[in-house]
Design a protein around this motif. Structure first.
Motif, short mmCIF file in Angstrom:
data_model
loop_
_atom_site.label_atom_id
_atom_site.label_comp_id
_atom_site.label_asym_id
_atom_site.label_seq_id
_atom_site.Cartn_x
_atom_site.Cartn_y
_atom_site.Cartn_z
N ASP A 172 19.82 0.91 20.58
CA ASP A 172 19.42 0.23 19.20
C ASP A 172 18.47 -0.75 19.67
N PRO A 173 18.14 -1.33 18.35
CA PRO A 173 16.90 -2.16 18.35
C PRO A 173 17.00 -3.66 19.38
N TYR A 174 18.37 -3.75 19.72
CA TYR A 174 18.67 -5.03 20.79
C TYR A 174 18.73 -4.54 22.46
N GLY A 175 18.54 -3.09 22.45
CA GLY A 175 18.77 -2.72 23.69
C GLY A 175 20.01 -2.16 24.19
N GLN A 176 20.86 -2.27 23.40
CA GLN A 176 22.10 -1.64 23.69
C GLN A 176 22.12 -0.19 23.65
N THR A 177 22.93 0.51 24.52
CA THR A 177 22.89 2.01 24.74
C THR A 177 23.97 2.32 23.54
N VAL A 178 23.65 3.31 22.71
CA VAL A 178 24.73 3.80 21.59
C VAL A 178 25.09 4.81 21.79
N GLY A 179 24.47 5.64 22.53
CA GLY A 179 24.82 7.08 22.72
C GLY A 179 23.72 7.81 23.37
N ALA A 180 23.96 9.07 23.39
CA ALA A 180 22.68 10.15 24.12
C ALA A 180 22.78 11.37 23.46
N LEU A 181 21.43 11.85 23.64
CA LEU A 181 21.30 13.13 22.76
C LEU A 181 20.74 14.02 24.02
N ASP A 182 21.43 15.39 23.92
CA ASP A 182 21.17 16.29 24.84
C ASP A 182 21.00 17.87 24.37
N LEU A 183 20.15 18.43 25.12
CA LEU A 183 19.99 19.60 24.86
C LEU A 183 20.25 20.50 25.96
N SER A 184 21.19 21.35 25.91
CA SER A 184 21.81 22.29 27.00
C SER A 184 21.58 23.79 26.73
N GLY A 185 21.37 24.35 27.94
CA GLY A 185 21.31 26.01 27.66
C GLY A 185 21.48 26.45 28.96
N PRO A 186 21.61 27.97 29.25
CA PRO A 186 22.07 28.59 30.48
C PRO A 186 20.89 28.19 31.46
N ALA A 187 21.36 28.08 32.72
CA ALA A 187 20.55 27.63 33.75
C ALA A 187 19.47 28.87 34.02
N ALA A 188 19.74 30.01 33.68
CA ALA A 188 18.97 31.04 34.23
C ALA A 188 17.46 30.74 33.29
N VAL A 189 17.52 30.19 32.16
CA VAL A 189 16.56 30.49 31.45
C VAL A 189 15.53 28.97 31.50
N ASP A 190 14.26 29.28 31.43
CA ASP A 190 13.28 28.23 31.81
C ASP A 190 13.42 27.36 30.32
N HIS A 191 13.85 25.99 30.45
CA HIS A 191 13.62 25.08 29.27
C HIS A 191 13.02 23.89 29.54
N ARG A 192 11.53 24.21 29.97
CA ARG A 192 10.75 23.19 30.35
C ARG A 192 10.42 22.20 29.35
N HIS A 193 10.45 22.77 28.03
CA HIS A 193 10.15 21.63 26.84
C HIS A 193 11.23 20.92 26.65
N ALA A 194 12.41 21.15 26.99
CA ALA A 194 13.59 20.69 26.41
C ALA A 194 13.40 19.03 26.31
N LEU A 195 13.10 18.59 27.79
CA LEU A 195 13.27 17.19 27.78
C LEU A 195 12.30 16.52 27.04
N GLY A 196 11.01 16.80 26.88
CA GLY A 196 10.07 16.46 25.86
C GLY A 196 10.86 16.35 24.41
N LEU A 197 11.33 17.33 23.91
CA LEU A 197 12.00 17.53 22.67
C LEU A 197 12.74 16.35 22.55
#
Ligand SMILES: Nc1ncnc2c1ncn2[C@@H]1O[C@H](COP(=O)(O)OP(=O)(O)OP(=O)(O)O)[C@@H](O)[C@H]1O
Length: 615
Positions: A172-197
């Motif tokens: 949040d605007p005060y530096g407090q962690t309020v949550g996390a967003l995650d994109l998860s898929g099968p390990a066998a697939v290359d998700h190289r853009h996921a972290l950027g997104l």
């Protein structure tokens, strides 16, 4: 950072770590430092990587309570989750939103993968904090306080090896962690853009916190590259009395500060000067002499800024309207030009605020701010200071420099007073005085200041009945209700099939997702007590269930919609007849209980009486 290593090499590193402690070179080059640190933390805690993680999923009831508590976070994340969701559908992933502990609040995405992910408990109600679920993107990102990808065997627990996850903490605007967003898929697939997104999505979400928390205040936006101003990659700093009070990570990085600077550092210690508050980008220098571009924009205007997304965001669109309402809004725009206040009436969810924004957008004041105040949402004790502002030391707890107040923030633009019927009587008199004299006197006896704003009010209540009951001032009523726009409930609008279709296309980007004809007809025939808001929510939920090229069938509708009797409305029915018909139905549904039916319809009891029994 992505470590480009083969899964086999990670498994070798893993074996060495778990059998012999921290691997010796060169194996430790195969796993990134954050992953190694996380493995070490989990091992120190005595977690057994070969066992199954201990899970204590929440019950549906507990999850609902937690989800409600995080309603704001979920709402602020909604556009990005939707945007990532479209991506996730195509790449076989799920988008996951967690709270600050790593408890999954929402998981949306590809049904096939979601089913597999659920086998390792990647589903709502399960805690993915590192200390319970071992090394994983959500938990480790939250502990490390930065975005991280965790692929296959980098997960601590063996069963999680099927996953490839990328997550970023949301601050949040005060530096407090309020949550996390995650994109998860099968390990066998290359998700190289996921972290950027995910990083870009989180940057957008963090911007939205500012737009909401600092509406009406000056926000400094800065970047070393001028072209990045106005994008999710800009830095944001908020000063009060010249002191830094809120920021995002980029903003702090650009001025060489960290979170400890909040509440401590003055603007002059961070920048050589502050730009003029004219909304233009100005060149300035950071304290270390680095060249920066910065601009101030007033809070309320920012609420309308659409920051470019990593993928194109849906266009911000005005309300879907029938011909009569479109004309009524066009007249409202002329009223605003002539300084005549406009009152918008309609049940909850009929789009009163959306209509007010549309009037602002179409008016000559479009360049000025749109300041929305919900009189029912601000505690009575705060409304006065929020609206009228206060002088230095006006009351205990007042900020040292005083506050301008929202009436003054609306100067040059439109002031939207939502739920005006809920404004306390004492403030009604003050508001009336401002409207008559066109000046605001801040609390604490400050000098009156001239203001110039157009007033648009909204209510779901019958103000005339409130006047009769003595809870709304008659003189204020006459002042604000010169011109009234009535927004009909959805059930009374013509061509509801067309409305359902148009709203679906607005809300659902993926053109391969469609509604079957029967389903559309059911939706058009339903009574929608929550109006557009409820319809939009239902369409979003259907979109989440829809599969490409398989039109959504009636069977997928919530049971209460399928079970409801269709509204039979003759094509030539008048608005009045439709309203009375809707009232009758509500009364039937409430077993003849007038108070209950009135509450359900969001209207005053006396209105219901008058319309039904004295019509
Ligand atoms: N005519 C419309 N066309 C498209 N979307 C609409 C329309 N009216 C409302 N919506 C959507 O429904 C939701 C509620 O709209 P809004 O907040 O403007 O309603 P409201 O009448 O002010 O509600 P309340 O009285 O509960 O404050 C928003 O998401 C808005 O985008």
């Amino acid at each position: 950072m992505r470590y480009e290593v083969s899964p086999r090499a990670v498994l070798a590193a893993r074996k060495q770590f778990f059998q012999h402690g921290r691997p010796e070179r060169p194996l430790n080059a195969l796993v990134s430092e954050p992953i190694l640190r996380s493995w070490q933390r989990c091992a120190d805690q005595g977690l057994d990587s070969a066992a199954l993680p201990r899970l204590e999923p929440l019950t549906a009831h507990e999850l609902r309570a937690i989800a409600e508590r995080h309603e704001r976070l979920r709402r602020l994340c909604r556009p990005e989750i939707e945007s990532l969701y479209a991506d996730a559908m195509q790449t076989g992933c799920v988008v996951v939103l967690t709270d600050a502990e790593g408890l999954i609040l929402d998981a949306l995405g590809n049904a096939d993968f979601a089913a597999r992910a659920a086998q390792v408990a990647l589903r709502p109600g399960v805690l993915w904090g590192e200390s319970s679920t071992g090394t994983n993107a959500v938990g480790t990102a939250l502990v490390e306080g930065r975005p991280i990808a965790v692929h296959g065997g980098e997960h601590y627990y063996d069963p999680h090896g099927i996953l490839s996850c990328s997550a970023a903490p949301i601050l949040d605007p005060y530096g407090q962690t309020v949550g996390a967003l995650d994109l998860s898929g099968p390990a066998a697939v290359d998700h190289r853009h996921a972290l950027g997104l995910v990083r870009m999505a989180v940057a957008q979400i963090e911007h939205r916190f500012f737009d909401e928390d600092f509406a009406g205040r000056r926000i400094l936006r800065l970047q070393s590259d001028r072209a990045l101003l106005g994008t999710a990659r800009e830095g944001v700093l908020v000063f009060e009395d010249d002191r830094l009070v809120a920021a995002n990570r980029t903003g702090l990085g650009l001025v060489g500060a960290d979170w400890s600077a909040l509440g401590e550092r003055q603007a002059g210690e961070l920048l050589d000067h502050l730009p003029r508050p004219d909304g233009e980008a100005h060149a300035l220098r950071g304290a270390d002499g680095s060249a920066l571009y910065a601009r101030f924009d007033a809070g309320p205007a920012i609420r309308q800024t659409v920051v470019p997304a990593p993928r194109p965001l849906r266009r911000v669109e005005g309300p879907l309207l029938g011909a009569a309402e479109r004309e009524a809004l066009a007249r409202a725009v002329r009223m605003v030009a002539a300084d005549v206040p406009v009152l918008i009436r309609g049940e909850t969810g009929t789009g009163k605020e959306l209509a007010a924004r549309e009037v602002h957008r179409l008016s000559a004041r479009a360049e000025g701010p749109f300041v929305a105040v919900n009189c029912a949402a601000i505690p009575e004790t705060l409304i006065e200071s929020e609206l009228f502002g206060y002088e230095e030391g006006a009351f205990t707890g007042a900020r040292r420099s005083g506050r301008r107040g929202l009436l003054r923030e609306a100067d040059g633009g439109v002031l939207f007073l939502d739920e005006i019927g809920d404004m306390p009587l004492s403030l009604q008199s003050r508001l009336l005085r401002v409207l008559q004299e066109r000046e605001v006197a801040p609390l604490g006896g400050g000098k009156p200041v001239k203001v110039d704003f157009a007033l648009v009010c909204a209510t779901h209540r019958d103000l005339r009945a409130l006047v009769e009951a003595g809870s709304f001032r008659q003189d204020l009523y006459f002042r604000i209700a010169h011109y009234t726009v009535e927004l009909p409930p959805l059930r009374a609008m013509e061509d509801r099939g067309g409305i359902v279709r148009a709203l679906w296309r607005r809300l659902v980007d993926d053109e391969r997702l469609t509604l079957a004809e029967g389903c559309e007809a059911r939706l058009a025939a339903y009574g929608w007590p929550g109006n557009f808001r409820q319809l939009a929510g239902t369409l979003r939920a259907l979109a989440a269930l829809a599969e490409p090229f398989l039109p959504v069938e009636e069977a997928m509708l919530p049971p209460d919609i399928v079970a409801a009797p269709a509204l039979s409305v003759p094509a030539e029915a008048t608005l009045d007849a439709l309203t009375v018909e809707a009232m009758r139905r509500a009364l039937d549904a409430c077993g003849g209980n007038v108070s209950q039916a009135a509450r359900k319809l969001g209207i005053n009891r006396s209105t219901l009486y008058r319309r039904l029994f004295h019509a």
